[in-house]
Scaffold this motif. Structure first.
Motif, mmCIF file in Angstrom:
data_model
loop_
_atom_site.group_PDB
_atom_site.id
_atom_site.type_symbol
_atom_site.label_atom_id
_atom_site.label_comp_id
_atom_site.label_asym_id
_atom_site.label_seq_id
_atom_site.Cartn_x
_atom_site.Cartn_y
_atom_site.Cartn_z
ATOM 1 N N LYS A 4 1.215 -1.150 0.096
ATOM 2 C CA LYS A 4 0.101 0.431 -0.036
ATOM 3 C C LYS A 4 1.405 1.311 0.006
ATOM 4 N N LEU A 5 1.868 1.042 0.710
ATOM 5 C CA LEU A 5 2.990 2.437 0.303
ATOM 6 C C LEU A 5 3.663 2.324 -1.056
ATOM 7 N N LEU A 6 2.988 2.342 -1.983
ATOM 8 C CA LEU A 6 3.515 2.176 -3.205
ATOM 9 C C LEU A 6 2.352 2.761 -3.711
ATOM 10 N N LYS A 7 1.014 3.028 -3.625
ATOM 11 C CA LYS A 7 0.097 3.203 -3.878
ATOM 12 C C LYS A 7 -0.229 2.642 -5.545
ATOM 13 N N LEU A 8 -0.377 1.574 -5.681
ATOM 14 C CA LEU A 8 -0.331 1.067 -6.434
ATOM 15 C C LEU A 8 -1.999 0.915 -6.905
ATOM 16 N N THR A 9 -2.156 1.307 -8.623
ATOM 17 C CA THR A 9 -3.638 0.266 -8.492
ATOM 18 C C THR A 9 -3.575 -1.123 -8.793
ATOM 19 N N PRO A 10 -4.908 -1.152 -8.905
ATOM 20 C CA PRO A 10 -5.383 -2.766 -7.775
ATOM 21 C C PRO A 10 -5.083 -3.411 -8.739
ATOM 22 N N ARG A 11 -5.668 -3.267 -10.150
ATOM 23 C CA ARG A 11 -4.207 -4.120 -11.613
ATOM 24 C C ARG A 11 -3.613 -4.520 -11.204
ATOM 25 N N ARG A 12 -2.816 -3.199 -11.264
ATOM 26 C CA ARG A 12 -1.317 -3.734 -10.764
ATOM 27 C C ARG A 12 -0.527 -4.423 -9.691
ATOM 28 N N LYS A 13 -1.640 -3.775 -8.581
ATOM 29 C CA LYS A 13 -1.013 -4.878 -7.114
ATOM 30 C C LYS A 13 -2.136 -6.336 -7.340
ATOM 31 N N GLN A 14 -2.910 -6.580 -8.515
ATOM 32 C CA GLN A 14 -2.227 -7.872 -8.688
ATOM 33 C C GLN A 14 -1.935 -9.263 -9.540
ATOM 34 N N LEU A 15 -1.206 -8.314 -9.995
ATOM 35 C CA LEU A 15 -0.225 -8.833 -10.930
ATOM 36 C C LEU A 15 0.645 -9.055 -10.105
ATOM 37 N N LEU A 16 1.543 -8.370 -9.664
ATOM 38 C CA LEU A 16 2.505 -8.476 -8.553
ATOM 39 C C LEU A 16 2.110 -9.714 -7.698
ATOM 40 N N GLU A 17 1.277 -9.424 -6.744
ATOM 41 C CA GLU A 17 0.448 -10.901 -6.203
ATOM 42 C C GLU A 17 0.642 -12.423 -6.896
ATOM 43 N N LYS A 18 0.459 -12.266 -8.564
ATOM 44 C CA LYS A 18 -0.135 -13.068 -9.119
ATOM 45 C C LYS A 18 1.781 -13.706 -9.402
ATOM 46 N N MET A 19 2.801 -12.235 -9.294
ATOM 47 C CA MET A 19 3.972 -12.552 -9.003
ATOM 48 C C MET A 19 4.915 -13.349 -7.916
ATOM 49 N N SER A 20 3.599 -13.384 -6.737
ATOM 50 C CA SER A 20 4.008 -14.211 -5.396
ATOM 51 C C SER A 20 5.005 -12.984 -5.064
#
Length: 497
Positions: A4-20
């Motif tokens: 959350k510190l990086l103020k990511l969009t929901p889409r980018r956050k979801q993509l990062l989580e797919k990369m663990s």
């Protein structure tokens, strides 16, 4: 630190989580897979198919050509190197960005005749971008520039990450502090900075690894004993004598070492390595037969279903009553196998990753064999070993591992090497060709196919070209289609996502 510190969009956050990637620390520990050197090459030295970067002024009105399936082609001209260059950019239909007289930095491939197909562009001064550019391994939907931006934002918090290397070791081995190493691994200005960052991060990683290994080994020594497996050696020798071939001396030595391990009170942790076709599998099957005679269960773990079925059929031919467990089996059949494994009715099972599942239970697992062990992670192998008590572990690999390196990676690992090939086997020849083209070996390939009536297969790391990587794709191998036209060689392209 939370993403959350990086103020990511929901889409980018979801993509990062797919990369663990679930935290700022995870993101900063996701290192680039390679680096591209961005340098300006004078126009006079440009050649067709060359990757080029340059800065110029937009000198024409931008026009967009609409293609099929929501694709587009944007065209305009720029003045650079005292030349007017024709620019083509795919799927960037934003005409308001490419206004007349605007300065732009472009990266792409020169097509000849003053034409350039651009993959990326920006409006930053080119002199600020030359040098090393990180390239990450990404999933579909995430672009290199997006990843670089997120990493850059994460580096603002890098000073909050503590080094795991004591200060005295940092000074002794001239290492960077951890935050500085992370800065330079992601944003190196020179090759020297990158080298220092890699050296520091490698040292920290191996230091942590060795600490864990030593702690694990110290704990293992307290529980190293197991119940010796009891089996009739004469029955094993009789079983071996039924083979339609004679074992090599290396195979016999390896089998003897494995059986001694299994009979001892020490848990077996052995690697059998040798070239493809050297006969490693028969060593593993002999160990499985010995485990069967000792009234314990054995699991043979392989990376693919095709290989699992091949081993299953071969073991059946050798008289080993074996069960096949793979994910493609009907649900009812899998349920019955799980029941028979848990009650001990099934003594030998061959399977893939499906054996890692939590619902797979053994009554008395005594041996685990893995083929192509490097294809399985540590957690995967451990999850299977934990399904039994003091389980013997036998690994097979066709990738040679030096003894000292193997001891460093695996700890108390015993190694059996099979150097000699069985009678009648042709030697495996491996050659490295330092070239990006198949032209230098094309004649050998044609001779092998047309004269010797052999087959050839070419493995590519990707199916289609990707603007974010320079990986050779199947579709880029024009030489293969030309083979079919010119030499009447049948070429078949097989792809799998």
């Amino acid at each position: 630190m939370d993403l959350k510190l990086l103020k990511l969009t929901p889409r980018r956050k979801q993509l990062l989580e797919k990369m663990s990637i679930f935290s700022v620390e995870d993101l900063l520990k996701t290192y680039p897979m390679r680096y591209e050197t961005i340098e300006t090459i004078p126009y006079k030295d440009w050649q067709p198919s060359m990757h080029v970067c340059f800065e110029g002024l937009i000198s024409s009105v931008c026009r967009v050509i609409r293609l099929q399936k929501n694709r587009s082609m944007t065209k305009f001209s720029v003045i650079s190197w005292d030349e007017e260059l024709e620019i083509t950019i795919f799927n960037r239909p934003w005409t308001n960005q490419f206004t007349f007289g605007k300065k732009i930095s472009l990266f792409g491939v020169y097509q000849g005749n003053n034409k350039v197909v651009v993959s990326t562009y920006n409006f930053k001064p080119l002199k600020e971008q030359v040098g090393l550019k990180p390239v990450h391994s990404l999933i579909e939907g995430l672009k290199q520039n997006d990843m670089i931006t997120m990493v850059s934002n994460a580096l603002e918090f890098v000073d909050q990450m503590e080094s795991l290397v004591p200060l005295r070791l940092q000074e002794k081995y001239r290492l960077l502090n951890y935050p500085q190493a992370l800065r330079w691994i992601h944003q190196p200005k020179t090759q020297n900075e990158l080298n220092q960052a890699v050296r520091t991060l490698k040292y920290q990683e191996f230091l942590c690894f060795q600490c864990v290994m030593q702690a694990s080994q110290a704990n293992t020594k307290e529980h190293v004993h197991k119940q010796e497996k009891v089996f009739d050696g004469n029955m094993i020798q009789t079983w071996i004598q039924q083979f339609p071939y004679t074992l090599t001396s290396d195979q016999q030595t390896s089998i003897e070492a494995v059986l001694n391990d299994m009979k001892s009170s020490k848990i077996m942790f052995r690697l059998v390595q040798g070239d493809v076709g050297c006969g490693k599998t028969i060593v593993a099957m002999t160990a499985i037969y010995a485990c069967y005679l000792s009234n314990h269960q054995a699991a043979f773990l392989v990376p693919t279903e095709i290989l699992a079925r091949q081993h299953y059929e071969n073991m059946q031919k050798l008289g080993l009553e074996t069960c096949l467990y793979v994910s493609s089996l009907p649900t009812k059949e899998k349920q019955q196998i799980l029941t028979d494994l848990s009650n001990g009715k099934i003594k030998i099972v061959v399977g893939t990753h499906a054996l890692f599942q939590e619902q797979v239970d053994f009554k008395d697992l005594g041996l685990v064999v893995t083929d192509e062990q490097q294809r399985f992670g540590v957690k995967q192998r451990r999850s299977l070993l934990e399904k039994g008590k003091s389980v013997d572990f036998l690994m097979m690999s066709a990738t040679p591992i030096p003894r000292t390196y193997a001891h460093f990676i695996y700890g108390d690992l015993d190694i059996s090497n099979i150097h000699t090939m069985p009678a009648g086997r042709k030697p495996v020849i491996t050659k490295y060709i330092p070239s990006k083209s198949m032209a230098s070996i094309l004649k050998d390939i044609l001779d092998g196919i047309q004269i010797e009536k052999r087959q050839c297969y070419v493995v590519c790391p990707s199916i289609e070209d990707n603007e974010d990587t320079n990986l050779r794709s199947v579709t880029s191998l024009i030489i293969l289609s030309n083979l079919q036209k010119i030499s009447r060689v049948y070429v078949k392209i097989i792809t799998q996502n």
